[in-house]
Design an enzyme around this catalytic site. Structure first.
Site, mmCIF file in Angstrom:
data_model
loop_
_atom_site.group_PDB
_atom_site.id
_atom_site.type_symbol
_atom_site.label_atom_id
_atom_site.label_comp_id
_atom_site.label_asym_id
_atom_site.label_seq_id
_atom_site.Cartn_x
_atom_site.Cartn_y
_atom_site.Cartn_z
ATOM 1 N N ASP A 154 0.726 -1.249 0.341
ATOM 2 C CA ASP A 154 -0.317 0.088 -0.083
ATOM 3 C C ASP A 154 1.007 1.504 -0.175
ATOM 4 O O ASP A 154 2.213 1.489 0.448
ATOM 5 C CB ASP A 154 -1.037 -0.188 1.102
ATOM 6 C CG ASP A 154 -2.119 0.661 1.100
ATOM 7 O OD1 ASP A 154 -2.677 2.076 0.140
ATOM 8 O OD2 ASP A 154 -3.418 0.509 1.630
HETATM 9 C C1 BGC Z 1 -5.303 2.829 0.164
HETATM 10 C C2 BGC Z 1 -5.447 2.344 -1.487
HETATM 11 C C3 BGC Z 1 -4.415 3.027 -3.053
HETATM 12 C C4 BGC Z 1 -4.238 3.598 -2.133
HETATM 13 C C5 BGC Z 1 -3.351 4.787 -3.736
HETATM 14 C C6 BGC Z 1 -3.652 4.118 -0.586
HETATM 15 O O1 BGC Z 1 -4.082 5.233 0.358
HETATM 16 O O2 BGC Z 1 -5.031 2.321 0.906
HETATM 17 O O3 BGC Z 1 -6.379 1.232 -1.719
HETATM 18 O O4 BGC Z 1 -5.298 1.877 -3.979
HETATM 19 O O5 BGC Z 1 -3.804 4.795 -1.915
HETATM 20 O O6 BGC Z 1 -4.108 5.395 -4.219
#
Ligand code: BGC
Length: 744
Positions: A276
């Site tokens: 993540d």
């Molecule tokens: C989220 C993800 C997301 C990523 C990119 C993170 O804060 O938890 O689900 O894909 O950001 O935007």
């Protein structure tokens, strides 16, 4: 009745409408149940990959293991290795983001279809809708020339307060996996990778950056992992995103148990693990624990844990180059698999087409849940109706953008008010009044970028002038429809709501409107459970809709007007009050540094049913404009061996006047088990369209291995011999027939 009969052909026409489908990997195991199986990552390019890797410098290899922009990881130009290009996410392909910060890139060709949120998709209880969703969004991803969609998001809905509940599907592991797999297959049919997230045990936003989740092993296996496991083993997902939080003391992006032992060794995952964004906390440890690519938020990309620090570690012999090669090869294999390399012709895709909007419509129309309908308040009977009051900020509120990673920039978002304008005869006057204002306390706005542990604080005091205007509109109209609920500023990533209350003074407003116009319909637009007990008591008709995509307003108007017969079912339990929900009843949410999932396997309806707590609306519940009888429930045998499949046939008779779809649900229970069990567990479901007066037979197949529990001592799934009760019904609380079978 006339308008109902008319609806039938329209609905059927929509049902048979499909968008361009690529090589389908669905096989018909019988006429009733399709199986969705993905394509395994091949090994035919291994020799070529070995050759490429042998030509790469250490720096080039490591360049592939971390973000070199916000949504790409590095390639090696001189060897023809492209960047791996990613895009969010769950509501459709997100607009292009700048390479080195979160600001939109400001393109004019990145408008996409806004698809219904995952909660809505799950509410369709229809695997074909999940395939359609995946396939349609996969096309859009290709049109944007991307390789990986950061979706589906399939964490279990543990608390009704979760800020990302709308992004996730359900509280039930079986429904979760049955919807996740076709979504992955549909997506990957377009030469792209699904990135199934957030692996795993990321069930709250509160303290997500550090909270240490404690789950006992059986609960982990039976509740929190099945959809991930099925996405890997059946859907053959090409990538997985590690979550932010810790699990049993280790961050999930450096969790050897989860990433190496379970994901790779046990499940045979061959794809890539992506972190993540900014969820990585170490260099050698992350890599050794199974992470392949580190993604993150703005800072110089060479400062990432898997950038310069990894080069230094390799030079210091803290990690061998051979180990680094393993990760590089995994990435290359997925790039070849989706034809980003290898010279094979790749799906070109298309974006924001009418066909895709219609895919979004189909899903939206099947997702809307009719919760209450007394005195035939719905569908709206328009004879003699000259005016309709449309009340509430949610009648015009747009939800495609916002809420961190799940937003979509779209040219089409039909609001509820737009939908009614599109669908009502021009002779009917619409009297719109905003009714309540969407307002937050400034210092606690909790929205975008401002991460709070409890969600935005709403201002719930009504403005007298707004209320008066709404009352006048309701008084002067034949029918009133109040659009209440939530929105994607209030339900958002990075915070959970602090309670279940309907925000912005909506409950008080609804009471006032019903008092002046008894023909009031209440529509809740939201992605997660809300405290609607009082509202439900006060009104004759209550409809639940979602952040329901580009065509959400049209689908909703079609349901209100009876052009579409509602067939959505709640994918989670609507509690009467928060403290009835398991994580809250056990006082185990949100924890502080650690959170212990004290309710164990009794998540969602499993808790309510086992503890005999009446929910407001149960899991699997949703009404129709027609009525159904469940008849002739039969299992094909009385005794089964471990490797057999129980086949239950059910006649679904449409006993009402409109054609409609019903979801037959099969739950199982075992009373004399040697381990504790939930009173009921979903093990099969099937949605079927039945014409008025007709009866259709559906077959639900339950492989006996689905009855297993996870035995922590032997670390094996065990099917206990003995008697099991199969409970067939139309919601978790509306069981029509029981059949007892024996497992040898
Ligand atoms: C989220 C993800 C997301 C990523 C990119 C993170 O804060 O938890 O689900 O894909 O950001 O935007």
């Amino acid at each position: 009745m006339k308008n109902k009969i008319l609806y039938l052909s329209a609905a059927i026409a929509f049902v048979t409408f499909t968008s361009c489908k690529n090589e389908s990997q669905t096989t018909n195991s019988d006429s009733d149940q399709k199986e969705y199986v993905g394509k395994e990552i091949g090994s035919e390019f291994d020799a070529e990959i070995d050759k490429l890797v042998s030509q790469m410098t250490l720096e080039e290899k490591i360049g592939m293991l971390h973000g070199n922009s916000m949504f790409t990881s590095g390639g090696v130009k001189r060897l023809g290795i492209p960047e791996l290009k990613m895009a969010d996410g769950p509501l459709g392909v997100r607009e292009e983001i700048s390479r080195d910060n979160w600001a939109p890139a400001g393109l004019t060709d990145d408008f996409a279809t806004y698809y219904p949120a995952a909660g809505a998709l799950a509410a369709t209880f229809n695997q074909e809708m999940a395939y359609t969703f995946g396939n349609s969004v996969g096309q859009e991803l290709r049109a944007r020339d991307k390789d990986m969609l950061l979706s589906p998001a399939i964490n279990i809905v543990r608390t009704p307060l979760g800020g990302r509940t709308y992004e996730y599907m359900t509280e039930d592991p079986f429904l979760n996996k049955k919807m996740a797999v076709p979504m992955v297959v549909g997506l990957q049919d377009n030469d792209v990778m699904a990135c199934v997230k957030h692996f795993a045990a990321n069930n709250q936003e509160t303290n997500r950056d550090f909270v240490d989740v404690q789950i006992d092993e059986r609960t982990l296996r039976e509740i929190y992992l099945p959809a991930f496991e099925a996405s890997v083993k059946e859907g053959k997902a090409y990538s997985i995103m590690g979550a932010y939080n810790k699990f049993r003391g280790e961050y999930l992006c450096e969790n050897d148990y989860m990433l190496n032992k379970i994901l790779r060794d046990e499940w045979g995952f061959k794809g890539v693990v992506v972190s993540d964004w900014a969820a990585v906390h170490s260099t050698v440890k992350s890599l050794k624990s199974g992470l392949d690519i580190e993604m993150g938020t703005p800072k110089p990309f060479n400062e990432f844990f898997l950038a310069d620090k990894l080069i230094a570690a390799a030079k210091n012999k803290e990690i061998s180059e051979a180990e680094i090669d393993i990760h590089v090869k995994r990435i290359l294999r997925t790039l070849f698999q989706v034809k980003a390399m290898g010279g094979k012709e790749r799906v070109k895709g298309s974006i924001a087409t009418e066909a895709h909007y219609q895919d979004a419509y189909k899903i939206a129309a099947e997702a809307i849940v009719l919760l209450k309908n007394e005195n035939n308040a719905l569908p709206l009977q328009l004879e003699g109706v000259k005016s309709i009051a449309v009340i509430g900020n949610n009648a015009t509120k747009k939800n495609a953008l916002g809420g961190f990673g799940a937003g979509v920039k779209t040219k089409r978002e039909v609001t509820p008010l737009d939908g009614l304008k599109n669908r009502l005869p021009k002779s009917i006057q619409i009297n719109y009044a905003e009714g309540y204002l969407e307002r937050y306390e400034e210092k606690n706005k909790g929205n975008l970028g401002n991460i709070t542990s409890s969600g935005p604080v709403t201002i719930d005091k009504l403005e007298p002038a707004k209320v008066q205007e709404a009352i006048e509109a309701a008084k002067n109209s034949d029918i009133a429809i109040v659009f209440a609920g939530s929105n994607r500023d209030y339900e958002t990533e990075a915070s959970d709501r602090s309670d279940l209350h309907l925000p912005f003074g909506q409950e008080e407003l609804i009471k006032k409107i019903v008092d002046v116009n008894p023909r009031t319909i209440v529509v809740i637009v939201a992605g997660a459970p809300f405290g609607i007990d009082a509202v439900s008591k006060k009104t004759n008709a209550l409809v639940w809709t979602w952040f329901n995509g580009s065509e959400g307003g049209n689908a909703l108007a079609d349901v209100l007007l009876g052009k579409v017969n509602p067939s959505g079912k709640l994918p989670w339990t609507m509690p009467k009050k928060l403290m009835d929900s398991p994580a809250h009843a056990t006082n185990s949410f949100p924890g502080d540094k650690a959170v212990n999932y004290a309710e164990g396997i009794l998540v969602g309806y499993r808790w309510f049913d086992t503890k005999n707590i009446a929910p407001l609306y149960p899991f699997g519940f949703g009404l129709s404009y027609t009525t159904f009888a469940i008849e002739n429930v039969k299992a094909d045998k009385t005794e089964y061996a471990l490797n057999e499949t129980i086949s239950v046939s059910v006649d679904v008779k449409n006993t009402g006047k409109a054609d409609g779809k019903e979801v037959v649900q099969l739950y199982t229970s075992k009373s004399d088990s040697k381990v504790s069990r939930a009173a009921k567990e979903l093990k099969g479901f099937k949605k079927v369209l039945v014409k008025s007066g007709n009866s259709n037979t559906v077959t639900i197949k339950v492989p006996v291995k689905e009855l297993a529990y996870y035995d922590v001592t032997t670390k094996k799934w065990i099917v206990e011999p003995g008697k099991y009760t199969l409970k067939i019904g139309t919601s978790s609380r509306d069981i029509k027939k029981e059949v007892v079978v024996t497992i040898k």
